[in-house]
Design an enzyme around this catalytic site. Structure first.
Site, PDB file in Angstrom:
ATOM      1  CB  CYS A 113      -0.389  -0.047   1.376  1.00  0.00           C
ATOM      2  SG  CYS A 113      -1.820  -1.405   1.289  1.00  0.00           S
ATOM      3  CG  HIS A 246      -3.055   3.188   1.733  1.00  0.00           C
ATOM      4  ND1 HIS A 246      -3.905   2.777   0.937  1.00  0.00           N
ATOM      5  CD2 HIS A 246      -3.308   2.714   3.134  1.00  0.00           C
ATOM      6  CE1 HIS A 246      -4.401   1.858   1.319  1.00  0.00           C
ATOM      7  NE2 HIS A 246      -3.663   1.062   2.147  1.00  0.00           N
ATOM      8  CG  ASN A 276      -6.614  -0.821   0.994  1.00  0.00           C
ATOM      9  OD1 ASN A 276      -5.691  -0.664   0.304  1.00  0.00           O
ATOM     10  ND2 ASN A 276      -6.234  -0.833   2.149  1.00  0.00           N
TER      11      ASN A 276
END
EC number: 2.3.1.180
Length: 319
Positions: A113, A246, A276
């Site tokens: 990520c 993020h 996500n």
């Protein structure tokens, strides 16, 4: 010489898949449980046969159009992904072929990520060195392929997508400061610990996560690296017009903003609509905020990412 973002683009496959759609598919959860803990209302899932390079291609076309340049002008392509098309060649090389570019340096970055932040930091160094002038930086994921759909604690969190930016050398302000770190001793709290050997899957190929441990680590890491990056630039959080963290879940985002003393009005949040998407989440959020007019030229924008590894990093730039 600065590295400036001159174009942005993103792509989400198919139609949104709501929490209710997942429940109808037999996942034992509720919309209230997902929204209250993550803020996620929907995500996009790539069809069978659709790869990370396919998603990257669509996002890249839009970023190149935004920048007003042709793919043949690129001299470097960096693609951040944890879900590559093949073991090799790199997904960046596959994207290069689909773009019709010949000869540009191309490689993947695997920092989960944090991948886009890592890739952007690397690209900036190439430009500042004078060796490269026009760089395509992409985050692309088909994370749905790594999910155990029997594990309700993880399968509802992730989605597929891609985001891209074009970086160009410029005398005008661009990326001001970057900071990146990793600590492999935390690898067990978020991983997909399987591999392929002799044509067979060895170990567990699915994403596994210790949610509370990840939350605790992420909030501290994101705030700390943002402050580090600001100090390198001789600035403070009051100088930041927009924070783009993020997009993992809203509780992590809100906690990070609070630690930095930033109001949520100055934070870009898109996790509710795409979940996500790992390395794709920051450029996806950037593209949304640029296209809806919130982010304007001359404003200071902070990217912060954290992911499995554990990896974390920040980029401060003047857009």
């Amino acid at each position: 010489m600065f590295a400036c973002i001159t174009g942005v683009g993103s792509y989400l496959p198919g139609q949104p898949v709501s929490n209710y759609s997942l429940i109808r598919r037999g996942i034992d959860t509720t919309d209230e449980w997902i929204v209250s803990r993550t803020g996620i209302k929907s995500r996009h899932l790539a069809e069978i046969g659709c790869t990370s390079s396919d998603l990257a291609l669509e996002a890249s076309h839009r970023a190149l159009l935004s920048a007003g340049i042709h793919s043949g002008e690129l001299d470097l392509i960096i693609l951040a992904t944890s879900t590559p098309d093949f073991i090799f060649p790199s997904t960046a090389c596959l994207l290069q072929a689909k773009l019709g570019n010949h000869g540009a340096m191309a490689f993947d970055v695997q920092a989960v990520c944090s991948g886009f932040v890592y890739a952007l930091s690397i690209a900036e160094k190439f430009i500042r060195s004078g060796s490269h002038k026009k760089v395509l930086v992409v985050g692309a994921e088909v994370f749905s392929r790594t999910l155990d759909w029997e594990d309700r604690a993880t399968c509802v969190l992730f989605g597929d997508g891609a985001g891209a930016v074009v970086l160009e050398a410029s005398e005008n302000p661009g990326i001001i400061a970057t900071a990146s770190h990793a600590d492999g001793s935390y690898h067990k709290i978020l991983s997909a610990p399987g591999n392929v050997s002799n044509g067979k899957i060895i170990g567990d190929p699915f994403l596994r996560m210790d949610g509370p441990a990840v939350f605790k680590f992420a909030v501290n890491a994101l705030a700390d690296v943002a402050i580090e990056c600001l100090e390198m630039a001789g600035l403070s959080s009051i100088d930041v017009d927009w924070l783009i963290p993020h997009q993992a879940n809203t509780r992590i985002i809100e906690s990070t903003a609070k630690k930095l003393g930033l109001p949520m009005e100055n934070v870009i949040v898109t996790v509710d609509r795409h979940g996500n998407t790992s390395s794709a989440s920051i450029p996806l959020a950037l593209d949304v905020a640029v296209r809806d007019g919130r982010i304007q030229r001359g404003q200071k924008v902070m990217f912060v990412g954290v992911g499995g590894g554990f990896t974390w990093g920040a980029v401060l730039l003047e857009f």
